[in-house]
Design a protein around this motif. Structure first.
Motif, PDB file in Angstrom:
ATOM      1  N   VAL A   1       0.858  -1.180   0.000  1.00 16.60           N
ATOM      2  CA  VAL A   1       0.000   0.000   0.000  1.00 16.60           C
ATOM      3  C   VAL A   1       0.896   1.231   0.000  1.00 16.60           C
ATOM      4  CG1 VAL A   1      -1.878   1.246   1.131  1.00 16.60           C
ATOM      5  CG2 VAL A   1      -1.708  -1.231   1.386  1.00 16.60           C
ATOM      6  N   GLY A   2       0.707   2.099  -0.997  1.00 14.17           N
ATOM      7  CA  GLY A   2       1.494   3.324  -1.102  1.00 14.17           C
ATOM      8  C   GLY A   2       2.764   3.104  -1.906  1.00 14.17           C
ATOM      9  N   ASP A   3       3.380   4.208  -2.247  1.00 14.11           N
ATOM     10  CA  ASP A   3       4.613   4.175  -3.033  1.00 14.11           C
ATOM     11  C   ASP A   3       5.783   3.863  -2.105  1.00 14.11           C
ATOM     12  OD1 ASP A   3       6.148   4.423  -5.341  1.00 14.11           O
ATOM     13  OD2 ASP A   3       6.589   6.529  -4.911  1.00 14.11           O
ATOM     14  N   SER A   4       6.611   2.906  -2.477  1.00 11.09           N
ATOM     15  CA  SER A   4       7.742   2.525  -1.638  1.00 11.09           C
ATOM     16  C   SER A   4       8.847   1.907  -2.486  1.00 11.09           C
ATOM     17  CB  SER A   4       7.288   1.510  -0.582  1.00 11.09           C
ATOM     18  OG  SER A   4       8.398   1.011   0.131  1.00 11.09           O
ATOM     19  N   PRO A   5      10.098   2.152  -2.114  1.00 13.63           N
ATOM     20  CA  PRO A   5      11.216   1.514  -2.815  1.00 13.63           C
ATOM     21  C   PRO A   5      11.211  -0.010  -2.667  1.00 13.63           C
ATOM     22  CG  PRO A   5      12.007   3.308  -1.414  1.00 13.63           C
ATOM     23  CD  PRO A   5      10.559   3.108  -1.108  1.00 13.63           C
ATOM     24  N   ILE A   6      10.464  -0.530  -1.720  1.00 11.88           N
ATOM     25  CA  ILE A   6      10.429  -1.983  -1.515  1.00 11.88           C
ATOM     26  C   ILE A   6       9.806  -2.704  -2.713  1.00 11.88           C
ATOM     27  CG2 ILE A   6       8.181  -2.207  -0.354  1.00 11.88           C
ATOM     28  CD1 ILE A   6       9.621  -4.179   1.586  1.00 11.88           C
ATOM     29  N   ILE A   7       8.960  -2.031  -3.463  1.00  9.09           N
ATOM     30  CA  ILE A   7       8.256  -2.669  -4.583  1.00  9.09           C
ATOM     31  C   ILE A   7       9.250  -3.272  -5.573  1.00  9.09           C
ATOM     32  CG2 ILE A   7       6.728  -2.261  -6.558  1.00  9.09           C
ATOM     33  CD1 ILE A   7       5.345  -0.091  -4.742  1.00  9.09           C
TER      34      ILE A   7
END
Length: 169
Positions: A55-61
């Motif tokens: 959920v949300g923008d994250s570098p983990i993606i």
């Protein structure tokens, strides 16, 4: 005078670059932990693809997508789903709530509360608010809190190996 300003600019740039590299590496470690959680958490249903939502923008993606292309959850393919906001959240096996989406934690938790979803956060205090696993920094190292009640509430079981590594709350 111009040379001093130029050198200061280079030093600031290098400091920003090194901090962003450390930040990116941290999300790579988050991904390693999340993959380990797959092995040490027992879900009641084992059908279809194993879905990890963010959920949300994250570098983990980016790191999760790399992991999903190379690994499996047992015999199941791993699929990464991105949710722009809490309004779009659908059931997943694991749901990672980015820092940017943490203000919507209550809404997200209510949506996945009864869906056998391992809810993972990365914001101080959300472990006590009902996140099953909450990433925290302790002694300049990545660690994770484990909320046993939240895990049980989600209908999941955690191995003793995982509980030994966790900060139990």
């Amino acid at each position: 005078m111009k040379r001093v300003g130029f050198l200061k600019g280079i030093v600031v740039f290098i400091m920003l670059l090194s901090s962003s590299v450390a930040f990116a590496q941290n999300y790579q470690l988050h991904t390693v932990y999340i993959y380990s959680f797959i092995r040490y958490v027992q879900w009641p249903t084992i059908e279809g693809d194993f879905v990890i939502g963010v959920v949300g923008d994250s570098p983990i993606i980016e790191h999760l997508k790399k992991m999903a292309s190379a690994k499996k959850a047992g015999s199941r393919d791993i699929i990464i789903k991105e949710f722009a906001s809490s309004a779009n959240v659908t059931p997943t096996d694991i749901l990672f709530v980015s820092k940017g989406a943490s203000d919507s934690f209550g809404d997200i938790k209510s949506k996945v509360n009864t869906t056998n979803t391992l809810l993972i956060t990365e914001t101080e205090g959300l472990g006590m608010e009902g996140s099953a696993i909450n990433f925290v920094e302790r002694n300049s190292k990545l660690a994770f809190e484990l909320n046993r009640h939240a895990v049980e509430e989600a209908g999941l079981k955690v191995s003793t190996e995982l509980t030994r590594l966790a900060i139990i709350i």
